[in-house]
Design a protein around this motif. Structure first.
Motif, short mmCIF file in Angstrom:
data_model
loop_
_atom_site.label_atom_id
_atom_site.label_comp_id
_atom_site.label_asym_id
_atom_site.label_seq_id
_atom_site.Cartn_x
_atom_site.Cartn_y
_atom_site.Cartn_z
N ASN A 1 5.36 -70.79 1.49
CA ASN A 1 4.08 -70.18 1.13
C ASN A 1 3.13 -71.14 0.43
OD1 ASN A 1 3.83 -67.01 1.54
ND2 ASN A 1 5.99 -67.50 1.24
N ILE A 2 3.66 -72.05 -0.38
CA ILE A 2 2.80 -73.04 -1.02
C ILE A 2 2.11 -73.90 0.04
CG2 ILE A 2 2.81 -75.14 -2.44
CD1 ILE A 2 4.99 -73.76 -4.16
N VAL A 3 2.87 -74.33 1.05
CA VAL A 3 2.30 -75.15 2.13
C VAL A 3 1.27 -74.33 2.91
CG1 VAL A 3 2.80 -76.31 4.30
CG2 VAL A 3 4.31 -76.64 2.34
N MET A 4 1.63 -73.10 3.27
CA MET A 4 0.76 -72.27 4.12
C MET A 4 -0.55 -71.93 3.40
SD MET A 4 1.78 -68.71 6.04
CE MET A 4 2.16 -67.87 4.50
N TRP A 5 -0.45 -71.41 2.18
CA TRP A 5 -1.67 -71.03 1.47
C TRP A 5 -2.43 -72.24 0.94
CZ3 TRP A 5 -3.79 -66.50 2.00
CH2 TRP A 5 -3.00 -65.43 2.42
N GLY A 6 -1.72 -73.36 0.73
CA GLY A 6 -2.41 -74.59 0.36
C GLY A 6 -3.31 -75.09 1.47
N LEU A 7 -2.81 -74.98 2.72
CA LEU A 7 -3.63 -75.38 3.87
C LEU A 7 -4.80 -74.41 4.07
CD1 LEU A 7 -0.82 -76.43 6.37
CD2 LEU A 7 -2.47 -77.93 5.23
N VAL A 8 -4.60 -73.14 3.78
CA VAL A 8 -5.70 -72.18 3.88
C VAL A 8 -6.78 -72.53 2.85
CG1 VAL A 8 -6.35 -69.77 3.49
CG2 VAL A 8 -4.31 -70.30 4.81
N MET A 9 -6.34 -72.86 1.64
CA MET A 9 -7.29 -73.24 0.59
C MET A 9 -8.07 -74.48 1.00
SD MET A 9 -6.53 -74.30 -3.39
CE MET A 9 -5.71 -72.74 -3.73
N ALA A 10 -7.37 -75.46 1.58
CA ALA A 10 -8.04 -76.68 2.03
C ALA A 10 -9.07 -76.37 3.12
CB ALA A 10 -7.00 -77.68 2.54
N TYR A 11 -8.72 -75.46 4.03
CA TYR A 11 -9.63 -75.06 5.10
C TYR A 11 -10.90 -74.43 4.51
CZ TYR A 11 -11.62 -71.95 8.65
OH TYR A 11 -12.47 -71.27 9.48
N LEU A 12 -10.74 -73.52 3.55
CA LEU A 12 -11.89 -72.86 2.94
C LEU A 12 -12.77 -73.85 2.19
CD1 LEU A 12 -10.13 -69.63 1.58
CD2 LEU A 12 -11.66 -69.78 3.55
N TYR A 13 -12.15 -74.84 1.55
CA TYR A 13 -12.90 -75.84 0.81
C TYR A 13 -13.68 -76.77 1.74
CZ TYR A 13 -13.92 -79.80 -2.23
OH TYR A 13 -14.55 -80.82 -2.92
N VAL A 14 -13.01 -77.27 2.77
CA VAL A 14 -13.64 -78.21 3.70
C VAL A 14 -14.78 -77.55 4.46
CG1 VAL A 14 -13.27 -79.59 5.79
CG2 VAL A 14 -11.59 -79.67 3.94
N THR A 15 -14.61 -76.28 4.83
CA THR A 15 -15.65 -75.57 5.61
C THR A 15 -16.69 -74.92 4.69
OG1 THR A 15 -14.27 -73.58 5.67
CG2 THR A 15 -14.08 -75.12 7.53
N LYS A 16 -16.54 -75.13 3.37
CA LYS A 16 -17.50 -74.62 2.39
C LYS A 16 -17.65 -73.09 2.46
CE LYS A 16 -20.14 -78.93 2.37
NZ LYS A 16 -21.47 -79.58 2.52
N GLN A 17 -16.50 -72.43 2.63
CA GLN A 17 -16.50 -70.96 2.68
C GLN A 17 -15.71 -70.34 1.53
OE1 GLN A 17 -16.37 -69.32 6.98
NE2 GLN A 17 -15.17 -71.22 7.11
N ALA A 18 -15.21 -71.19 0.62
CA ALA A 18 -14.39 -70.69 -0.48
C ALA A 18 -15.14 -69.68 -1.33
CB ALA A 18 -13.90 -71.86 -1.33
N PHE A 19 -16.46 -69.88 -1.51
CA PHE A 19 -17.26 -68.98 -2.34
C PHE A 19 -17.26 -67.56 -1.78
CE2 PHE A 19 -21.28 -66.88 -3.38
CZ PHE A 19 -21.24 -66.93 -4.76
N TRP A 20 -17.17 -67.44 -0.44
CA TRP A 20 -17.28 -66.13 0.21
C TRP A 20 -15.92 -65.44 0.36
CZ3 TRP A 20 -22.14 -65.01 0.10
CH2 TRP A 20 -23.09 -66.03 0.22
N PHE A 21 -14.86 -66.14 0.02
CA PHE A 21 -13.51 -65.56 0.18
C PHE A 21 -13.02 -65.07 -1.18
CE2 PHE A 21 -8.97 -65.33 0.88
CZ PHE A 21 -8.87 -64.92 2.20
N SER A 22 -12.61 -63.82 -1.25
CA SER A 22 -12.20 -63.20 -2.50
C SER A 22 -10.98 -63.88 -3.11
CB SER A 22 -11.88 -61.72 -2.28
OG SER A 22 -11.26 -61.15 -3.40
#
Length: 479
Positions: A87-108
């Motif tokens: 889960n650390i690997v999976m959700w870490g990659l999701v976090m990286a995706y949201l950061y790189v695509t500049k969508q982290a602000f819109w994700f709860s």
């Protein structure tokens, strides 16, 4: 026939599916708590994209890391460690995706954190419960092949201890065959000695044995002769690597009960086509049972009027490697057919362990003339076979296979006849589409069945099914 063992990620496809379900449930629950709706794909595309990304990351992680290796043997602490890293690997990659695509602000952040926590909990519970289920199945011996060890007293003791030390061997140890002395009916390390050198082949022929493992201290020639005889009987043979014969068919090297063996059989099939064959059987069984119900409405009154009694005929037949089951048919013969069979044996036109005669008087309505009775009609149209779809759905039979023999027929088999039992019997098969009424030699039936088993493939099954439709609608080969 030997079914290839599953290796790699495919071996644990069940755990992979459970993890994916747990991830989906955890994500949807977290989304519901935050947005009070489960319409994930309608509300916003971002959460839908993340959900698809979770599935892709999970599958890639499983394929690259072999995360399910030895999963059944893991301790609970090791399982917690595995799930946390996953889960650390999976959700870490999701976090990286949201950061790189500049969508982290819109994700709860609430959805992110609760999904992470719920996924860990759900995956642990899911894996734990499924491991309990798998262990229960293994301990009960359900769906495990019956295994006979052929060895000397010295080696057998060592082998039983080795098997006992392992939690999952993948087979039921049915007994021991001790070749260097007569210990029949005795026990070695709690396992019964079921036969000796003199009655080994008779035991394999009469009992339910799927596979044997040979470990002997004798010369190669004797081992090879025994192996070839067992292969002709349709038994899967595992041989200690001290002995090799380059002529043995379909050889593979595998680990069994802690031993490295060479496995040989008359044919080998991987899990994928065998799985597809079973799925086809299930689908055909469901449709066939529905058709049987419709046919019952019309056929049952005709049978009962011509011959009062049960509409269905139930008989014990012999299935894969000697397993017995109850086979069902629409009754096409009078109630005393089995008793009258003894009186009619002199008119048997079959050469060998089957019975067939022209104008069989046991068939319902046969007194009206050849082919005119209700029993003759439903047999010529193969309507009497329809209830066997229930056997197919249960797994006793397959849509395509060998003809299911009676108990009496099997009791009279020679050694090489047992090859017919190395696959599930079928509703149709090589014999049925090869002019069964014209074949009067049982050895020819054995030859056809052996050809089918040695050359089995989904393509061959399809050819036989298409030929079956032709035979049934043209009323060929049936009496």
């Amino acid at each position: 026939m030997n079914r290839k063992k599953k290796y790699g990620w495919w071996k644990h496809i069940d755990f992979m599916i459970i993890d994916l379900l747990c991830i989906q449930i955890a994500y949807l629950v977290s989304y519901f708590f935050r947005h009070d709706t489960l319409r994930l794909y309608r509300e916003t595309s971002l959460y839908a994209h993340v959900n698809i990304l979770l599935i892709i990351i999970d599958i890639c992680y499983v394929l690259l890391r072999s995360t399910y290796k030895n999963i059944l043997k893991r301790s609970f602490i090791r399982e917690i460690e595995s799930v946390l890293v996953h889960n650390i690997v999976m959700w870490g990659l999701v976090m990286a995706y949201l950061y790189v695509t500049k969508q982290a602000f819109w994700f709860s952040r609430q959805v992110f954190l609760t999904s992470f926590g719920f996924t860990i909990i759900f995956m642990l519970v899911g894996r734990f419960l499924w491991k309990l289920n798998v262990r229960r199945i293994v301990w009960k011996g359900k769906n495990q092949p019956n295994f006979l060890v052929i060895s000397t007293q010295e080696y057998a003791t060592e082998m039983v201890r080795q098997f006992s030390d392992r939690m999952y061997n993948g087979f039921n140890l049915a007994g021991l065959a001790i070749m260097d002395r007569d210990l029949e009916n005795e026990k070695i390390e709690g396992i019964s000695v079921v036969c000796n050198k003199d009655n080994l082949l008779t035991y394999v022929q009469k009992d339910v044995i799927d596979e044997v493992m040979i470990k002997l201290s004798q010369d190669d020639k004797e081992v090879n002769e025994l192996t070839w005889t067992l292969l002709q009987m349709g038994v899967v043979v595992h041989i200690a690597l001290d002995y090799t014969d380059n002529a043995l068919p379909n050889r593979t090297i595998e680990r069994i009960g802690g031993y490295t063996c060479m496995t040989t059989s008359i044919n080998t099939a991987s899990s994928v086509p065998m799985g597809l064959k079973r799925l086809t059987d299930i689908a055909a069984g469901i449709v066939g049972c529905a058709i049987t119900g419709i046919a019952f409405i019309f056929v049952a009154p005709l049978i009962y009027k011509a011959s009062p009694g049960p509409i269905f005929y139930c008989q014990e037949r012999v299935g894969k490697n000697g397993r017995r089951f109850k086979m069902y048919k629409f009754r096409s013969m009078y109630m005393d057919a089995e008793e009258r069979k003894k009186e009619l044996m002199a008119q048997n036109k079959m050469q060998g362990n089957m019975f067939k005669m022209d104008n069989d008087p046991r068939i319902i309505g046969s007194e009206k003339g050849p082919g005119k009775g209700i029993g003759n009609i439903i047999r010529s149209l193969s309507i009497d076979e329809l209830p066997q779809f229930y056997n197919i759905l249960r797994g006793d039979m397959s849509l395509v296979g060998t003809r299911p023999p009676t108990v009496d027929e099997v009791a009279a088999y020679d050694l090489h006849h047992k090859v017919r039992l190395s696959m599930k019997p079928g509703l149709t098969g090589m014999w049925q589409v090869s002019g069964r009424s014209e074949i009067t030699d049982f050895e020819e039936i054995v030859r056809l069945d052996a050809y089918y088993i040695e050359n089995w493939s989904l393509k061959l099954d399809l050819k036989i099914i298409l030929k079956t439709f032709k035979v049934v609608f043209a009323k060929e080969g049936a009496e």
